[in-house]
Write a protein that holds these residues in place. Sequence first.
Motif: not given
Length: 500
Positions: A459, A450-456, A492
Motif C-alpha cells: 500500500e 508476515p502477510s499482513d505486513v507485506q500488504q501494508k 507498516a
Amino acid sequence: MITCQRITIKRGGPMSDEKTMQKNQVSRRRFLQTIGVGAGALTLLNPVGLLRAQADETIRIGVLVPLLLDQGNSANRGAFIAKDEINRSTDKVLGRPLQLITADDQALPQVGAQQFTKLVTDQKALLVTGEFLDEVMLAIMPQIGRLGVPFVNTGSATPQTSQMVKGDYEQFKFYFRVMLNTEVLTEDTVAMAAALLKEKMGLTAMAILAEDGQFGRDYQKFMEEKLPSVGLSVAKGASLRFPLDNRDFGPFLAKITDSNAQAIIIAFAFNSGVGFVIEWASKAAHLPVVGINVAGQAFEYWKDTSGKVSSHLYADAATGATAVTPKTLPFFHSYVKRFKTRPIHPLFTGYTTYDAIYLIKEAIERIGTPPPPASDSSATASYRDQLVDALEKTDYVGTIGRIRFQGKNDRFPHDPMLKDAEGHTLVVPKWVQWLEKNDRGLVWPLSFLPSDVQQKLDEQWKAYRTGYQACSGAASCEAQDLKQLSQGLDTALGDNKETP
C-alpha cells in the motif's frame, strides 16, 4: 586440557577499547598509496612462540580482517562469539577447544598476503577465515595455493576467486566463500529493482554510482549489462565511478540530476559513503537510493550521516529484526549484549564469520579425528586435504541461510548455492531500508515478512507511485513523496524493525 586464550595486544581483540583502536587505525588513504607497492609493518594479535603443547591441544584458526574498518571488527567479533559458544559446549570440537589468532591486514594487499603466511607458518593456524576487500583477497590467493591451506572467505565478493578454483582446481581447491559474489549480488539487485523500483514504484531510469575499486568496477559492469534485460535503462551520462577516497560528491550528483535518472544504484565497499549521503540529502533527495553500502549496515550510520540516510535501501546478510533462520536472532542478541563499542550491531561480516567458524567445526567433526600436531607437516598437509573434502560436503543452517557449496564444475565453485535441487532458496541478500528515528527494516524479499505486513508495504509503494506521477517531475514534490514513503514504511513494518 589447556583452554583457548583470548588475544589482547595492540589493535585489540573483540573487546578492545574504541579509543585505542582509533589511535592505531591506518588511514584509508594508505590503502590507495600501497596497492602494488611496499607494505608496512605487520600486526598479529597473538605473540609468536606459544608453547607447542598448547598448539597441539587446541585447534588453531586464523582470522584475517581489516581492523581499521567496522567490517573487520564485526567479523572478528562474530568469530569470537562462535568460538566461545563452542568452547563452552561439552564436546567442543572432538574434545578439543578452538583457539583464534587474529591478524590485521590493514586493508592493504601486500600486508594481507604477508599476514596470511605468518598465520600459517609462524602461528601454525590449521586454516584461516575472514577478509573483506577484493584487492586483499586476490593478493592472498597465490599463497593459499602455494601453502595448501584452506581459507573460508566471509567478506570479499570478487567472482575472480571462484573462477580461479574452476580454472585450476588442484591449486585453489582450498578456497571457499560463505557470502555471495559481486555478479550474484548484481543479479539480485537487478531482480529487486525490477520488482520494487519498476513494478511497484514506477521507476525505470537508473543512475549508477560506484567506487573505483575492484568491487565497484565489477558491480558497475554487471549492472550495465543486466539492467536492460528487465526493462530498466541506465540514464545517459549517469553511470559513474569515483575515487576510493573521494569526499566531494557534488560533481557526481550534478551529473546524475542533469540526466533523466529516477533512482540511484550505488556500490560502496571501501568508501564509507557518508559524504555522498549528506550531499544527496541537499542536492538529490528526490531520487531513491538503493544498492550496496557496506558501511551503511552499521547502526552508527544514522548518527554518522545526521539521519540523512533515511529512505536508503541497502543489501545486507541479515538484521536483528528478522529471523532468517532460527540462529539469526540469537546471534544478534549475543552480539549486542556483549559489545558496547562501535559497531554495536553486527554488519554482514559478523554474521558470515560466525557461520564460518561453525561450518569449520562441522567439517572437522565430519573427518572424525582432530588435527595432527602442527609440527608434523606431512600429516597436517594430508589433514588439510581432508578438510577440503569435508567442507565440500557442508550442509549447514547458519544465521544467513542454509549454506551448501557449489561443486568444482558449477558456475561459481565453492561459493554458496542459491537454491537447492527442489528450487528452495538457500542464501539470498536481504534488502534493508533505513527508516525514521534510527530504525532499519527488511522490506525485500517480502517472503521474510508476515502477510499482513507485506500488504501494508504494498500500500505504501502504491501510494508513492501515485504521488510520484502527480509530481510531474517537480524535484521538491518528489523529495516530499520519498520522505512520506519512508515514514509510511516505518509505520507498516511495526515491530519488524531493528531499533536502537
